[in-house]
Scaffold this active site. Sequence first.
Site, PDB file in Angstrom:
ATOM      1  N   LYS A  89     -95.372  43.346  23.667  1.00  0.00           N
ATOM      2  CA  LYS A  89     -95.917  42.445  22.646  1.00  0.00           C
ATOM      3  C   LYS A  89     -97.377  42.161  22.986  1.00  0.00           C
ATOM      4  O   LYS A  89     -97.715  41.993  24.174  1.00  0.00           O
ATOM      5  CB  LYS A  89     -95.076  41.157  22.663  1.00  0.00           C
ATOM      6  CG  LYS A  89     -95.359  40.169  21.542  1.00  0.00           C
ATOM      7  CD  LYS A  89     -94.348  39.015  21.591  1.00  0.00           C
ATOM      8  CE  LYS A  89     -94.556  37.989  20.494  1.00  0.00           C
ATOM      9  NZ  LYS A  89     -93.529  36.919  20.513  1.00  0.00           N
ATOM     10  N   SER A 164     -91.167  36.066  16.070  1.00  0.00           N
ATOM     11  CA  SER A 164     -92.535  36.560  16.054  1.00  0.00           C
ATOM     12  C   SER A 164     -92.704  37.926  16.704  1.00  0.00           C
ATOM     13  O   SER A 164     -93.712  38.583  16.492  1.00  0.00           O
ATOM     14  CB  SER A 164     -93.456  35.562  16.754  1.00  0.00           C
ATOM     15  OG  SER A 164     -93.095  35.449  18.124  1.00  0.00           O
ATOM     16  N   SER A 188     -87.798  34.038  18.875  1.00  0.00           N
ATOM     17  CA  SER A 188     -88.627  35.218  18.576  1.00  0.00           C
ATOM     18  C   SER A 188     -88.210  36.528  19.219  1.00  0.00           C
ATOM     19  O   SER A 188     -88.804  37.557  18.907  1.00  0.00           O
ATOM     20  CB  SER A 188     -90.080  34.946  18.938  1.00  0.00           C
ATOM     21  OG  SER A 188     -90.661  34.162  17.945  1.00  0.00           O
TER      22      SER A 188
HETATM   23  N1  GLN Z   1     -90.151  30.803  14.554  1.00  0.00           N
HETATM   24  C1  GLN Z   1     -90.364  29.841  15.583  1.00  0.00           C
HETATM   25  C2  GLN Z   1     -91.762  29.297  15.460  1.00  0.00           C
HETATM   26  O1  GLN Z   1     -92.429  29.713  14.576  1.00  0.00           O
HETATM   27  C3  GLN Z   1     -90.143  30.440  16.944  1.00  0.00           C
HETATM   28  C4  GLN Z   1     -91.193  31.407  17.316  1.00  0.00           C
HETATM   29  C5  GLN Z   1     -91.034  31.937  18.708  1.00  0.00           C
HETATM   30  O2  GLN Z   1     -89.937  31.950  19.271  1.00  0.00           O
HETATM   31  N2  GLN Z   1     -92.145  32.338  19.294  1.00  0.00           N
HETATM   32  O3  GLN Z   1     -92.204  28.488  16.190  1.00  0.00           O
END
Ligand code: GLN
Length: 530
Positions: A89, A164, A188
């Site tokens: 990532k 994400s 995510s």
């Molecule tokens: N969707 C959640 C957020 O937007 C979690 C994102 C994540 O785990 N990085 O904060």
Amino acid sequence: MTTELTRLHAHHMAARLRAGELTSRELTEAHLDLAEAQDHGLHAWLTIDRDRALAEADAADVRLAAARGEGREALQALHPLLGIPVGLKDLVSVKGGQATAGSRILEGYLAPYDAHITERLRDVGAVILGKTNMDEFAMGSSTEHSAYGPTANPWGLDRVPGGSSGGSAAAVAAYHVPLSIGTDTGGSIRQPAALTGIVGLKPTYGRVSRYGIIAFASSLDQIGPFARDVRGAAALLHAVAGRDERDSTSSPEPVPDDLLTLAHSDDEAAGSLHGKRLGLPKEYFVAGMEPGVETRVREGVAALEAAGAIVEEVSLPHTEYGLATYYIVAPAEASANLARYDGIRYGPRLGEGADVLADYLTTRGQLFGPEVKRRIMLGTYALSAGYYDAYYLKAQKVRTLIKGDFDALWARGFDALVAPTSPTVAFRFGARLADPVSMYLSDACTLPVNMAGLPGISIPAGLSEGLPVGLQLIGAPWSELELFRLARGYEAITADADWRTLEPADLPALADPSTPTPAERMAAMSIVDR
Ligand code: GLN
């Protein structure tokens, strides 16, 4: 030949490398060729470094040849990731390479050092293929908040891969790479794993060092693996986990070597499910859950029971507060972590150069995307004088209650909890952009696990309306090995299911160079991220 190689699981690749039937260079070239030729319609990658990857592959081949010369023991001592391609990532630091975190504010920034996990991957001899797309600063559940354009889902190119870590998940699902790294602050890793039909694990908080990972919410962030099978994910976790002095929250808890010896045979794996006590939290069958998803999850639970697991309905009464408290804690921590991007220390600087504050405001105003600004505003408000006690402190207290719900179940002797990962299958581009709260609800079943610091894994559990559904297993702290064993058992009892033979439906379209990019698709649908 090329296509066949990329279809293998990581442990099959490792066996062939050791046997001398395959070189890491051949393996790496096969993946590079596929990713370079077919990423146009997917946009899973922000950068692919062919030269670096091939140099690492050649170095792995030297190590493999040397061990082969020394004999059986030397070969067995090699880590299974030696010579295996991995995607990272784009918030993981690789010395001298980009780390944009999906943001314009880090465009052109080059990491001055390796992250802890990058060092570990180099030690075991993994081959880093490139960096994958993500929601800006890991804020989102669809990868549509990437400043570099969205990633598509190989199961349906008009749909999101989740987020994400959507790029890392899509790259593995589309066979561009067998393994990849994501981060999970509220879901995510698990949610994109579910939406793309692969395996993804969020480790216990503290299991993997966060040194060299661009921070979102420091008390929630964890780094973890994606793979197409359970054994691949376990091997990747084994490579990156463990104490690191440079992250004071990383734990000295030993990393079990048994992560590398999960059952080969389906019979043995299935047998290990017998007598396991699993809790089914009733609050995780949330309102708004798609009936098709619920059906697949309940079938998965029934299959576990048929294999001898004892499943009992349980309650996690504070689940309903998970979302509200997460959206205080995560933005609060993010607003502090993001203060450093001021146009002076990292990335580009905008403005006239006459007035520092004006340039600071211009840089942040123009280079942060809308979701990041929303989070900074939420977090700054929640932390401001007079509101700190009412919001942040209160949220932390509720967090303790959420953790207490889980602790009570571990005290009753449950081996793990079984739940849906995501209440829905992959949604269409734009479906949740206009309504941030609907996007936030994507993580209703994953966020409480981060709030409690627990490990959780998502594994494929079939399809609903032709799209993948994920089954989530949640464990007590440091129980990753147990979760992988259960997941491997589930994999074994579903090994003959029809859906296991299916590949992502839109792979043929990815082979067609005239397929539009995900950004072109969104533009054609008049979708803008506001
Ligand atoms: N969707 C959640 C957020 O937007 C979690 C994102 C994540 O785990 N990085 O904060």
